[in-house]
Design an enzyme around this catalytic site. Structure first.
Site, PDB file in Angstrom:
ATOM      1  CB  THR A  81      36.091  34.344  33.122  1.00  0.00           C
ATOM      2  OG1 THR A  81      36.921  33.273  33.564  1.00  0.00           O
ATOM      3  CG2 THR A  81      35.524  35.101  34.317  1.00  0.00           C
TER       4      THR A  81
ATOM      5  CG  LEU B 244      44.289  39.864  38.308  1.00  0.00           C
ATOM      6  CD1 LEU B 244      45.454  38.930  38.006  1.00  0.00           C
ATOM      7  CD2 LEU B 244      44.725  40.951  39.291  1.00  0.00           C
TER       8      LEU B 244
ATOM      9  CE  LYS C  94      36.607  31.378  29.542  1.00  0.00           C
ATOM     10  NZ  LYS C  94      38.001  30.919  29.387  1.00  0.00           N
TER      11      LYS C  94
END
Ligand code: ATR
Length: 287
Positions: free
Chosen positions: A63, A17, A67
């Site tokens: 993500t 998103l 990370k």
């Protein structure tokens, strides 16, 4: 204003998103920007990041599962990234090297306080999981003044490692996930396991629930459903997913890259509607 390039790296990442969120923030300031998704495997991540910034990239969100690797690539790290050993934001420095930030913990705390009205000072918190997501938020929960933090994990030694790193044995304890019955009362229960993402259920005692308990899953949409289902069955007063945390972390990245902090609530509401429509469409397809 010239268009600038941003991206989110992950694996998988196609349904992220983040591009939608950043475009909505950019509209608030009349900005033009490119925001793409880059799917990189752990083997190709370093080279893909190098290429992105060499091609003029300004900043990237990072993500799962990259990370830790993002942190390792950076020449400069903020305090939050350094103590967690992981980063969710990479930015190009004027000399071309990379800076790493970790905004996950601070954004969870802000979301809990400002959107959900939680008082964290002195509260008793149960954190489920001791992997990357749990590391990302645990330090900030202590910064926020929680009174007691219990970390429950399937693998006890992993939870003990996190407790040790947090360095506050008077406020923090580890327990195995299977010993939660009779573990006491918690004001706030945070699910930071990847069980929901993997499509597994979480076997938690119903006695942990109750009308005064606030339940929060750091993941969102389908991945949060098993924990939120348990919370409802346990009669928890409130149970929410981490969609709003995702929007807050995007907002902090936006502020790192562009300066101003965007307004998050309308973007969060718009995403909530978008996901509801998607869920309706996919259930219509499967009938
Ligand atoms: P992430 O970066 O998403 O946190 P991770 O670092 O692999 O992913 O950590 C996953 C966490 O979810 C771990 O705490 C893991 O427990 P273990 O340390 O015992 O592996 C937890 N987890 C994953 N699947 C689970 C399940 N089905 N039930 C309970 N805990 C689970």
């Amino acid at each position: 204003m010239a268009s600038t390039r941003f991206a989110v790296f992950g694996h998988p990442i196609a349904h992220s998103l983040s591009p939608r969120i950043h475009q909505a923030f950019a509209r608030q300031f009349g900005m033009q920007l490119e925001f793409g998704t880059i799917d990189a495997t752990p083997e190709t991540f370093g080279a893909a990041v190098g290429q992105f910034f060499a091609d003029g990239g300004t900043g990237a969100n990072v993500t799962v599962p990259h990370k830790h690797a993002a942190y390792a690539l950076a020449a400069e790290r903020d305090v939050s990234a350094a103590r967690v050993g992981a980063a969710n934001v990479l930015s190009r420095l004027p000399d071309g090297r990379l800076a790493a930030h970790n905004t996950d913990g601070a954004c969870l705390v802000r979301d809990l306080r400002e959107r959900h009205g939680q008082v964290l000072e002195g509260s008793t918190v149960l954190l489920l999981g001791a992997g990357g997501a749990a590391w990302g938020v645990a330090f900030s929960l202590l910064d926020a003044g929680v009174g007691a933090l219990t970390i429950a994990n399937r693998t006890a030694t992993t939870a003990e490692r996190l407790v040790h790193a947090l360095g506050q044995p008077d406020r923090v304890q580890a327990i195995p996930l299977t010993r939660l019955s009779g573990a006491g009362h918690f004001d706030l229960i945070i699910n930071a396991t990847s069980a929901g993402l993997l499509g597994h259920s979480l076997d938690l005692p119903l006695a942990l629930g109750g009308p005064e308990v606030f339940c929060y899953d750091v993941s969102y949409a389908k991945a949060a459903l098993p924990f939120l289902g348990w919370a409802r069955a346990a009669g928890a007063g409130h149970a929410v997913d981490g969609l709003s945390m995702l929007v807050e972390t995007a907002a902090d990245s936006f502020a790192i890259w562009h300066g101003p902090h965007p307004v998050t609530e309308p973007v969060f509401q718009q995403l909530r509607r978008h996901l509801a429509v998607q869920a309706q469409e996919s259930s219509a397809l499967t009938v």
